[in-house]
Design an enzyme around this catalytic site. Sequence first.
Site, PDB file in Angstrom:
ATOM      1  CB  CYS A 231      -0.917  -0.018   1.211  1.00 43.87           C
ATOM      2  SG  CYS A 231      -1.737  -1.608   1.510  1.00 43.87           S
TER       3      CYS A 231
ATOM      4  CG  ASP B 256      -8.094  -5.721  -4.406  1.00 47.23           C
ATOM      5  OD1 ASP B 256      -7.487  -5.759  -3.314  1.00 47.23           O
ATOM      6  OD2 ASP B 256      -9.336  -5.702  -4.484  1.00 47.23           O
TER       7      ASP B 256
ATOM      8  N   PRO C  24       1.768   7.624  -0.147  1.00 49.48           N
ATOM      9  CG  PRO C  24       2.373   9.598   0.947  1.00 49.48           C
ATOM     10  CD  PRO C  24       1.686   8.269   1.175  1.00 49.48           C
ATOM     11  N   GLY C  25       4.416   7.242  -0.949  1.00 47.21           N
ATOM     12  CA  GLY C  25       5.733   6.836  -1.389  1.00 47.21           C
ATOM     13  C   GLY C  25       6.874   7.061  -0.418  1.00 47.21           C
ATOM     14  N   GLY C  26       6.612   7.606   0.748  1.00 47.76           N
ATOM     15  CA  GLY C  26       7.677   7.894   1.703  1.00 47.76           C
ATOM     16  C   GLY C  26       8.448   6.667   2.147  1.00 47.76           C
ATOM     17  CE  LYS C  27       5.457   3.499   6.845  1.00 46.65           C
ATOM     18  NZ  LYS C  27       4.655   4.724   6.692  1.00 46.65           N
TER      19      LYS C  27
ATOM     20  CB  CYS D  91      -1.195   6.293  10.739  1.00 41.41           C
ATOM     21  SG  CYS D  91       0.151   6.191   9.571  1.00 41.41           S
TER      22      CYS D  91
ATOM     23  CD  GLU E 173      -2.446   3.515  -3.332  1.00 41.41           C
ATOM     24  OE1 GLU E 173      -3.697   3.413  -3.337  1.00 41.41           O
ATOM     25  OE2 GLU E 173      -1.743   3.311  -2.323  1.00 41.41           O
TER      26      GLU E 173
END
Length: 436
Positions: free
Chosen positions: A232, A286, A235-238, A358, A255
């Site tokens: 998942c 999915d 937005p791509g930070g990890k 989170c 995603e």
Amino acid sequence: MFSMKHLYSPWRRLCFKTKKLPPTPRWMCNSNKSPDVVSQGTDQKRAPINQVTKRHKQQRSPCQPVLDHFEQQYSKELADLWASARAVLLDPHSWQYGVMLNRFSTVTDITQVLLSQGFFTLLPPTDVSVLLKNGSSMVSGYKYHEQKDILLPSHHTFSYSGEDVHPSPDSTSSLSLPHPSLQCYIHPSPLRFPSPAHRPGQLKQYYLLNAASLLPVLALQVKDGQKVLDLCSAPGGKALAIMQSATPALLCCNEPDPHRWDWLTKTLESYLPHSLNSRVIVSAQDGRSVGASEADFYDKVLVDAPCSNDRSWLYSGNSQQGEQRLQNRARLPVLQAQLLKAALSAVRPGGTVVYSTCTLSSLENYAVVETVLNDFPEAEPEDLWEEIAIPLSKYFAFSSHPSHGQTHHQPSLQPQSSTVSSYHRRLGILVVPQHD
């Protein structure tokens, strides 16, 4: 260790490691999945790079239905810890962000500015001294090419053609990539570094994110040459943090949501060089189907699952939106369990899965892990307390939490000895919001 490793918190992870049972895979699962609260650069006017701005308190009021719900749930689940966590959630001014450097771009000037402004490194400064001594970045020749084909585009379908899609681990050195070094800087005061400016033809130098978002990546322990799935990813930070930590043979960033898919691809294009095109790819399937389509394929899988993001939800636009989110909250654990099961099916025997969210909610953290473990007896949970909590206890407030809100064992921020149930610790670690 558990085949799923996980930590919870407004930033949590879960880690599992599978036992060596003949027909099934063995995995570690670290967890921290849910829409990340990442502070990414916007198009608004930015402060000069040498100017750190003090965050202004947002003139927003918390959504009362959401706050009431949190009061009822977390006062029971967190007991005495809820008061301090509540105070932080209600004070945006105290929210802390980290500055993660991009090893594929020139970062020396940024490092010097950060240090001069009182920032310090969150992780062991393996390469910082080298950067400062040399007076230049370890890599400065990478140029960002603005072309849509930098990543494999596919909004609807994605498949691998055997082993041809990614190079062998031995080819890593041929790319002349800079040495992996995950460097994140934080500040003792609520200061925020300006968002990185867009520089035509060049990669961005750093990425802003909540420092706790790096914990799932640390738990994942990606090594050079491994095949990794960020289930998942937006937005791509990890995904960026993974690429700062190692040079995998393949990093698949998945995603399914079209809007978030676009956001993810733009993030990757802004930070990763064109030379990584064959290694870093984006899919849009999915996530619940990945276990069937990519069974036993990956060495490491990160499930930073969609969740009821406490910090965002607390500031829902209005009461109606807040009420709607709370209604949807009850359905999230089912989706989270499905994603985690798919990840455990997609990882190879002996591989690692990290689960994270989170949210502070035990229903989306420990309860999800327990549910999945009942269906995956071959998955072996890992205790991350020695590996993550103790080394980083100076910067984060960790807690081991009993599942299902059992009140006879209250969560605690105190160092935990072997007398504390290792079972609860293996179900995950909670990172509790605290001032400073």
